[in-house]
Design a protein around this motif. Sequence first.
Motif, short mmCIF file in Angstrom:
data_model
loop_
_atom_site.label_atom_id
_atom_site.label_comp_id
_atom_site.label_asym_id
_atom_site.label_seq_id
_atom_site.Cartn_x
_atom_site.Cartn_y
_atom_site.Cartn_z
N TRP A 94 0.81 -1.35 0.19
CA TRP A 94 -0.06 0.05 0.17
C TRP A 94 0.90 1.24 0.08
CZ3 TRP A 94 -4.82 -0.64 3.74
CH2 TRP A 94 -5.48 -1.88 3.54
N THR A 95 0.80 1.96 -1.06
CA THR A 95 1.51 3.22 -1.12
C THR A 95 0.66 4.44 -1.23
OG1 THR A 95 3.24 2.07 -2.48
CG2 THR A 95 3.33 4.52 -2.48
N LEU A 96 0.72 5.24 0.06
CA LEU A 96 0.10 6.34 0.07
C LEU A 96 0.47 7.61 -0.81
CD1 LEU A 96 -2.58 7.72 1.34
CD2 LEU A 96 -1.02 8.50 3.04
N LYS A 97 0.01 8.19 -1.83
CA LYS A 97 0.61 9.20 -2.52
C LYS A 97 0.72 10.21 -1.88
CE LYS A 97 -1.98 7.79 -6.83
NZ LYS A 97 -3.21 8.18 -7.67
N PRO A 98 1.74 11.08 -2.33
CA PRO A 98 2.21 12.26 -1.51
C PRO A 98 0.98 13.21 -1.38
CG PRO A 98 3.78 11.77 -2.89
CD PRO A 98 2.87 10.92 -3.26
N LYS A 99 0.61 13.70 -0.37
CA LYS A 99 -0.43 14.90 -0.37
C LYS A 99 0.07 16.19 -0.87
CE LYS A 99 -3.82 16.86 2.98
NZ LYS A 99 -4.16 17.28 4.14
N PRO A 100 -0.62 16.79 -1.59
CA PRO A 100 -0.28 17.99 -2.23
C PRO A 100 -0.20 19.19 -0.94
CG PRO A 100 -2.06 17.40 -3.32
CD PRO A 100 -2.13 16.47 -2.33
N GLU A 101 0.51 20.24 -1.43
CA GLU A 101 0.63 21.22 -0.13
C GLU A 101 -0.74 21.83 0.23
OE1 GLU A 101 3.80 22.69 1.08
OE2 GLU A 101 4.88 21.37 -0.09
N GLN A 102 -0.91 22.11 1.42
CA GLN A 102 -2.40 22.35 1.91
C GLN A 102 -2.68 23.83 1.39
OE1 GLN A 102 -4.15 20.44 3.99
NE2 GLN A 102 -5.48 22.06 3.33
N GLN A 103 -1.67 24.64 0.96
CA GLN A 103 -1.76 25.94 0.34
C GLN A 103 -2.64 25.62 -0.88
OE1 GLN A 103 1.40 28.68 0.16
NE2 GLN A 103 0.37 30.45 -0.50
N GLN A 104 -1.68 24.94 -1.46
CA GLN A 104 -2.53 24.56 -2.97
C GLN A 104 -3.79 24.05 -2.99
OE1 GLN A 104 0.97 22.14 -4.64
NE2 GLN A 104 0.71 23.18 -6.30
N ILE A 105 -4.04 23.24 -1.96
CA ILE A 105 -5.50 22.60 -1.83
C ILE A 105 -6.35 23.76 -1.64
CG2 ILE A 105 -6.86 21.00 -0.43
CD1 ILE A 105 -4.32 19.24 -0.04
N ASP A 106 -5.95 24.73 -0.54
CA ASP A 106 -7.01 25.60 -0.28
C ASP A 106 -7.24 26.61 -1.31
OD1 ASP A 106 -6.83 24.60 2.31
OD2 ASP A 106 -5.46 26.02 3.10
N GLN A 107 -6.10 26.97 -2.20
CA GLN A 107 -6.19 27.78 -3.39
C GLN A 107 -7.25 27.25 -4.30
OE1 GLN A 107 -2.22 28.64 -4.43
NE2 GLN A 107 -2.02 30.50 -3.06
N LEU A 108 -7.26 25.88 -4.69
CA LEU A 108 -7.91 25.46 -5.83
C LEU A 108 -9.43 25.11 -5.31
CD1 LEU A 108 -7.94 24.21 -8.54
CD2 LEU A 108 -7.07 21.94 -7.58
N ALA A 109 -9.60 24.92 -3.93
CA ALA A 109 -10.64 24.53 -3.60
C ALA A 109 -11.62 25.87 -3.55
CB ALA A 109 -10.77 23.96 -2.01
#
Length: 569
Positions: free
Chosen positions: A3-18
């Motif tokens: 099981w390989t958990l893909k790297p989580k994107p930067e929280q700032q990028q997540i917030d901006q796109l959301a």
Amino acid sequence: MRWTLKPKPEQQQIDQLAQALQVDGLVAHLLLQRGISTYEEAKAFFRPQLADLYDPFLMKDMDVAVNRIERAIENGENILVYGDYDVDGTTSVALVSSYLLEEYPNVATYIPDRYDEGYGISFKGIDFAEDNVFSLIIALDCGVKAIEKVAYASEKGIDFIICDHHRPGNQLPNAVAVLDPKRDDCSYPYDELCGCGVGFKLVQALAAKKGQTIDDLIPYLDLVATAIAADIVPMTGENRVLAYYGLKVINSNPRIGIQAIINQIKKRELTITDVVFIIAPRINAAGRIEHGQHAVNLLTETDFDQAEIFAKQIEEFNTDRRGLDKEITQEAFAQILENDEEIGFTTVVYKESWHKGVIGIVASRLTETYYRPTLVFTKSGEKLAASARSVKGFDVYNALEGCAEYIEQFGGHKYAAGLTLLEEQYSGFKKQFEKVVSETIDTSLLTPEIKIDAQLELNQITPKLMRILNQFAPFGPGNMAPVFMTDNLQDTGYAKCVGEDDKHLKCKVRPSNDVTSRGVNRSIDAIGFNLGNKINLVVNKKPFSAAYVLDENEWNGKISLQLRIKDIK
């Protein structure tokens, strides 16, 4: 399984796109993992546009190919549309021939016999063209390595246009035009088209010269989508646009032949997965069991009653194929156990009586079980023929290049290839293939991997999330359905094995702490195909982790969410 958990994107990028898309952070997370980071990219992803398809004349030799076809039509020449016997080849032939026949009658089709002629362009096919006064052959899904065959045709005054997507060798055939986005000297922006996709670009170019638009070609996209699904090419770029619109055609107004298949299976709304596992095997069965021309006849038929007859015949071929597949797979497993060989880095089996039409399927089954680069051989005339399948991350085509001294002929892709060799070369080849793979493979690739997009809690699973995830489709390599994992689950007490031989696991899961953050009991149905042997991890309310995709289950007209479990720990 790893099981390989893909790297989580930067929280700032997540917030901006959301924020830009007005979506949940989880959706933004999933989009960023797919390389989508702006509103415009998200719009192109969720709303694919036919206008985003590239100009076909960007492909090397396209102008030459179009000019040669136009000249053939002006001069009243006979044109032979030639293609391989699998889904990609037969859909390509149906596509190009039916488009040309709209306005020009001197067009015929040719599919080589899998057993008599083998893969690709054959001398027999060229002789057929000469005997029937064809001066132009359009080869689809094959031909990029057919140097001798094209030279042979040239001696007979027959020109070739090759539309292929396989990797070329060091030298290209001396054809009038070679359309292949994998050519080193081709700067076409997208090189992952299937054979039918390249055929479609040729049709798109011909249409453009006649003043037609892409909208005029939408009725052909059911064929293109079927080929994209069957050939397991990346579901990105142009492939995703073509598959998206092709699936709409399949579900709203497919050609009569595809409608006849759908009528046989009595299923309403089809997904790309349905095309892979329901439509494609039936089209493939014609070439595997009888002759690929049966598939072309079905896909080009315009009379519904006749199409129903063809579809019924193909259904019988598919039933025969399934029986052979099961029988030969069992024999292959038995051979591996009988030889009592320690499984090395490869799996190679051979029996001269095995049906050549199903050895590719058997190779896939063995790969799923032993998770090794796999070859299944059978006798084909005076030679041995094999289908190769690989594990994720390992290029079996390159491995075969390392065994070239033992091989008569080979071709294919990174994960699937075919070859022929002399019987006396089999033993040497088998040793060399094991040696090449053992020296070049990263051993971690010999354990199947599940790549997990994100960790979820059950209370995050909602109908709204499912509606958005459905818009990520069509799924395929490069855009797989998101895989989630949840820890600390437990069965509600009704876990059981279901299906033939109790192969599958059915249960209902809830958080092992029994309540969600809102203090409400939350449980969800789950099905684990081929995971019946893991029931001991689930019973007696033991806590476990699951890796799964979200799914919709339809039962008695009601649709409910469920987990389709891929693995349990």
